[in-house]
Each structure stands twice: as C-alpha cells, then as structure tokens.
Design an enzyme around this catalytic site. Structure first.
Site, PDB file in Angstrom:
ATOM      1  N   HIS A 116      37.687  38.307  52.828  1.00 45.23           N
ATOM      2  CA  HIS A 116      36.481  39.091  52.560  1.00 45.23           C
ATOM      3  C   HIS A 116      35.632  39.297  53.814  1.00 45.23           C
ATOM      4  CE1 HIS A 116      36.712  37.163  48.274  1.00 45.23           C
ATOM      5  NE2 HIS A 116      37.601  38.126  48.438  1.00 45.23           N
ATOM      6  N   HIS A 156      33.624  38.895  45.142  1.00 48.81           N
ATOM      7  CA  HIS A 156      34.701  39.513  45.900  1.00 48.81           C
ATOM      8  C   HIS A 156      34.235  40.914  46.276  1.00 48.81           C
ATOM      9  CE1 HIS A 156      38.083  36.598  44.678  1.00 48.81           C
ATOM     10  NE2 HIS A 156      36.912  36.061  44.361  1.00 48.81           N
TER      11      HIS A 156
END
Length: 688
Positions: free
Chosen positions: A566, A609
């Site tokens: 990420h 996320h």
C-alpha cells in the site's frame, strides 16, 4: 513478509486449477497501436491502472471528448484466468512476472539493510488486476483529517468523508452474501453504506472455511469487538471485508473488467498498451508550464527521437505511487537538486515530488493447524469451479492504540508529540533539506498524532488461510502498521525514463513505528492462543516460542517485515508551502493543465486498503475535470466538509427474530466467506 513464490512452490506439484467451464469472459476491445493514433486528444492519461481507466471511462461518456490512455504493460487478455479467478491470485497470480513492475527499495538500514520488494501491477487495470481484492474503506475521521490538511485550498471539501463516501458508493455495485455465508462467517454489514448502481462489483466470497467463523468471537474475546458498519465511516474493530468480486460468475471485478470491457464501442476512447510515457512536453512561454504533448516509447527499444502525441486540454498522470512522481521528474518537475544530479533539466522546481512517501509495514505469526486451509483446498483441486474459486482471505480487524498499549497509550502519545519538531529537522527522519517539505512532514506527523487517541486503527490484523513457508497446514495472523511516522522519498537517478527510481521508504526511522508494530504482532500471537481459534491450533511455528521479550520481538521484526502493498503519498495533495505536489483539484503546482490522480496524492496513510479510496478518488477526479469543461457541479460544490465519523443507522438484513433491538440497530449479520486474510503471505491488496 512471506514470499508469494514460496506458496507457489509449495502447491505447484499438486494444484491444477483451471478456469471453470462456465467461465464468462468479457469481450476483447480494439486497442490502438502507435500507427493508429490520432494527431491529438483532448486528454492523454499516463497510466492505464485503476485510476486511469476509471477516469477514461467517465470522461468518454461525453462523445465529444477524446481520450487516449497509454499503459506500459500489456492488456492482460492473455492471462485472464490468472487475473479473474480470485483464488488463482493467491497461488498462481501475476506477481514476479512481466505483469509486475517488480520494484525494489534501496537497502533499509533499520531492516538489517534489506531491499524490500514493492510489487505493482504492470497491466491494464494496474494493481487492481493483481491484488488481494479487499474493498476496505478509511474511516470518516481519517478522510476528514485529509480534508482539514488542505485548509482553505479551493476544492478541499471534495476530500472530506461525506463527499468521498458518496464517490466510493458511486463506484460500487454491491451484492449481499448468501444466507449460508452470512451464518457461517458472522458478517455484519449495512446495506445503506454500499452502492447499488456502480460499475465495480463487490460482495463476499461464495464459499467460506470454518476458521473464518472463529475470527469474530476470538477477536471479541481479546477486547476487539465486531464492527457493525465498517464501510460507513466506522472502520475499526473486527469484520469480514467485502471484496471486488462479481457474484454472477465469481470472478475478480477490477478497473478493466468493470469500467472498460462492458462499454459499447466508443470511437472517442483509445487505449494503447505496451507503451511507456517517458515525459510530458511543456510550453513555458507564458511563465506557467502548459503541457502540449506526451512522449512515449516501446519500453526502451525504440531509437530516439521518441514519438509524441499532442494534447488539446490536459495530461492526467495516473502512474501510481512510483510511476507518477517518476513521470513528473523525468519531465523536469521535482526537487531541483535531484533533477540536476540525475541530468534532467529543471522545468519547474517542485521539491515535494517523491517526498513524504509512506507505506504499511507487515508481517505475521504462523500456526500449525488441524483445520482446513485454503492452501489445502487449492492443492486438492477442490477449488476448481464456482463458488470455491472465489474463496480468498477476508477476515480483518483494526486495533486502536489503547488495544495495543493499554494504560501507556496517553504517555506514548505525549512522547510522540514532544518529538515533532526535532524529528522534522532530522535528516534520518525527513530526507529532504527543503523547508517546505519539512513543514509538510510536520503537518502529516501532527495529523497522525491527532488521530492516535481515537478509535482509529493503528494496526491491522488479518487472518490468512493461504498457508505459509511452514506448510499448507498452517494459518497466519498478520499485523500491519497503518499510520507510520516514518516517511521516505523516491527520486530519479538518471535521465533514462526506463531506469527505475530510487525508492527509500525509510522504514522504522521513527521508533514509534516499531513499538506499535511490535505490540500488534504480540497481539497476533495472543489471538492464536485464544478460543475458539486456538481450538484449531497445534503449535506456533513462526516466530516460535524463543521470541518472548520486547527486544527479541524487535530484532525479529527487522528481519521479516515487508510491504503490505500500500505505498502512497509521493505526490501529496497539500499546500505549496508544505511541500505539496497537487492542489485540491489535483492540478500539479506550476502547471496549467497537468493533474495527478491516483493513490500518490493522499497525504496520509489510512487504516484501510488503498483500492476502495482510490476508486473514490478517481470518480472525484472525473467529476472535477468535467466541471471545468462542461460546467457541471464539482464534488466540492456538491458536498460541504463535515466531520461526522459515524454513519447512518444500519439496516438489518438478517432475520428480524434474531435481532435483539430491531428498532435501534438494524444490522445485517453476514459472515463473509473467504478466510479473513492477511496480506502478509501472498498477494498484494493495495490500491486501491
């Protein structure tokens, strides 16, 4: 972080999964080659990943608007089974192949000088085509913090919770789970928090293993209660995440399959794959850079001069956390010292490009188990066909600082606040010597500190049933740092756009990060020792009983942590005097017609996320751009900035006789299939 290749090696001798016989393929589109290009386009989008394809789809809804998307990777049509079948992503996915950029960080001194892998999708759809399919949204407090960082910048209201909540719902077509999956997985969801008319399919897997049902009661037993509405602004606690899956055929729903493949013929949309944007060409005669053309090349094999395509209105850079700052710097926009050292002429000195880089760090505790795992299911061949092919990791939890530190949380917070100024001027913490970048470092640092004592998650916990290096008969509980105080940088080293930039995430440069992750991984161990999950545990295999003291945990972490896939914040949306790269309308400072629109513009990391907020960002970007050219209202005009932090009353989708208080809280108990996952073992779940 356990490598994906280990899982593939573990299962390759027995697994023979193939597309199901009733597999439904989207029709192929006609893509263009360089010889088929028009001389010019209204908009040229540099990058055909998640955000690039969403924006292209939305802009070409107007038949009078022409758009060209240039993507460095392939279309992905030749490997659709490996993209589209969810379980394949974990055991036969595209990481470490030509469809992955395969970036590596510089050696990280605080991680025993290891180079950390940064996989990124190099294919139409970008990382949405290769990731773990998690659709996990930030909390309202985080989005409102993002908007507040922008201060009085024109358009700031577009990035608060209310506006982004609407945008994320706009992208989504949600299908509730089956009643069987609900009852097995103990899923809580609020139908009103999901979109019902978007292009991206989201749902829960069509099948679930028994271990998933143990997740929620186990986490509740250690003090982390279920979240009744994780998608509605209260994204903390325990839940089973929705996933980007199309329940009509149990395939991955991603940017290409959702926003591009179903389109009717659109002569005004051209997509060119296997061509890399090398730089943006500017006219500087007016004093402000105006993009006039985009240069591209066939992955470096063409002799110069490289071809160009003219731009009528705008260039939209959508290359992601690595690609977007790389394109800007190769075009002469970035820190002057870095550009000069790389041999690139400075077109506009913008010191924040590539700075404030932030990432989620992750690792896991693994347990030998008597229960069935996804790895065993896949290896046996039982995963072939639907709905078993949709079984992926999905059990998740976000733990706040009090969950991690207890009564020591307030003192820990005060220590962090007290060190703000010192760290901002320390080259080990803030690699840039530019004072504006230093101001931005302080702004981000302060924002993270301000959220710390709230319910916002500081560590993400994921249940991974995809096996581990210790065998298919293991499951893992992953812990991932969500709001790092460590910030790094990304910069080019040569004038060759095909040379990868230097990536220095600066992991663990702030000691708070290792303390928080240490407590998170200790909690992961505790979860494996708590009933009912512990009823299926035979023994802990990683790190094992020899790791007990804080010093031992920290030493071990430095040898194993890796990215949770990420990365972001490398083209941060902040004011220019804080080292910002884009303003609140996504315009690059110093330019009149270049925007960046992808996960690189978020100035802070989220306990989430990145895929879900990036879909929201792309929808907002398309609206912002349209508003400039056709007069429709912008997102900022439609939504006022708020800071609610809570969602509307949940709606009950479970049986009414099972609700203790149907009038006050009507929740949908639905247990998600998939084994609550971790990203730690296999497959990225990034972006978005």
């Amino acid at each position: 972080m356990l490598p994906l290749l280990a899982a593939v090696a573990l299962l390759s001798s027995t697994a023979t999964a193939n597309p199901a016989t009733d597999y439904s393929w989207h029709g192929r589109r006609d893509y263009v080659t360089p010889s088929q290009l028009q001389a010019s386009y209204d908009f040229v989008i540099a990058g055909g990943g998640l955000a690039g394809l969403v924006i292209a789809s939305r802009l070409t809804e107007d038949a009078n608007t022409s758009v060209l998307v240039i993507e460095a990777g392939e279309t992905g049509d030749d490997v659709r089974s490996r993209i589209d079948i969810p379980i394949e992503a974990y055991f036969n996915g595209l990481m470490h192949t030509q469809y992955d950029w395969q970036y590596l960080s510089a050696p990280q001194p605080n991680l025993n000088n290891r180079n950390i892998s940064w996989p990124r999708g190099k294919v139409l759809g970008g990382s949405s085509a290769v990731n773990g399919m998690y659709m996990v949204r930030p909390s309202a407090l985080e989005m409102d913090t993002f908007s507040k960082i922008l201060g009085s910048l024109d358009g700031a209201a577009a990035w608060g919770w209310d506006s982004m909540f609407a945008a994320m719902k706009k992208s989504e077509l949600f299908t509730p789970p089956s009643s069987d999956v609900q009852s097995q997985a103990n899923i809580l969801y609020n139908q009103a928090s999901h979109g019902s008319s978007g292009l991206l399919h989201t749902t829960f897997p069509g099948s679930v293993l028994p271990l998933i049902g143990s997740w929620s009661p186990t986490l509740n037993a250690v003090g982390i209660p279920p979240s009744p509405d994780a998608n509605g602004g209260s994204g903390w606690g325990t839940f089973v995440a929705t996933s980007a899956i199309n329940p009509a055929n149990w395939t991955r729903s991603y940017a290409k399959s959702a926003y591009i493949d179903p389109l009717p013929a659109r002569p005004n949309l051209h997509i060119m794959a296997n061509q890399t944007v090398t730089r943006v060409i500017f006219d500087s005669s007016s004093g402000t850079l105006k993009a006039t053309a985009v240069e591209y090349a066939n992955n470096g094999y063409q002799a110069k001069p490289w071809p160009t395509v003219a731009v009528n209105k705008e260039v939209i850079v959508a290359g992601g956390a690595v690609g977007s700052p790389n394109i800007l710097m190769q075009s002469g926009i970035g820190p002057a010292d870095k550009l000069k050292a790389a041999g690139v002429e400075v077109a506009y000195a913008l010191p924040g490009v590539g700075q404030h880089a932030q990432d989620h760090l992750s690792t896991q505790v693994s347990f030998k188990t008597s229960a069935q795992t996804t790895a065993q299911l896949y290896a046996s061949g039982a995963a072939i066909g639907t709905p078993y092919q949709s079984f992926i990791n999905s059990a998740i939890a976000y733990t706040n600082i009090t969950d991690l530190l207890g009564d020591n949380a307030a003192a820990f917070h005060q220590q962090i606040i007290g060190n703000l100024t010192t760290y901002a001027s320390n080259p080990a913490m803030n690699p840039s010597t530019d004072p504006t970048v230093g101001m931005g470092y302080q702004t981000i640092y302060q924002a993270n500190a301000d959220m710390m004592l709230s319910q916002i998650g500081q560590v993400e916990l994921l249940l991974s049933l995809t096996g581990s290096n210790s065998g298919a008969d293991t499951f893992s509980v992953q812990a991932a740092l969500q709001h790092p105080f460590s910030m790094g940088e990304l910069y080019i080293a040569t004038p060759n756009p095909f040379d990868y930039p230097i990536i220095n995430p600066n992991y663990f440069s702030h000691e708070a990060d290792i303390v928080i992750l240490r407590e998170g991984i200790k909690l992961a161990r505790k979860i494996g020792q708590t009933q009912p999950l512990s009823d299926s545990v035979i023994s802990e295999v990683v790190p094992g009983p020899d790791v007990q003291t804080d010093e031992q945990w920290e030493a071990w972490l430095r040898t194993v942590v890796g990215t949770e896939y990420h990365p972001g914040c490398t083209c941060s949306m902040m004011s220019l005097n804080e080292g910002g790269v884009v303003d609140a309308t996504l315009k690059v400072y110093g330019t009149s017609n270049v925007r960046v629109a992808d996960s690189s513009v978020f100035p802070i990391q989220f306990a989430a996320h990145l895929m879900a907020p990036t879909y929201g960002l792309a929808e907002q970007a398309a609206m912002i751009i349209k508003s400039q050219y056709d007069g429709t209202p912008s997102p900022a005009a439609l939504h006022t900035q708020t800071a609610t932090g809570t969602s509307a009353n949940p709606t009950d989708t479970a049986s009414s006789n099972k609700q203790s208080d149907a009038a006050a809280s009507r929740f949908s108990i639905s247990i998600s299939t998939i084994s609550v996952v971790v990203l730690a073992f296999i497959l990225p779940s990034m972006l978005f």
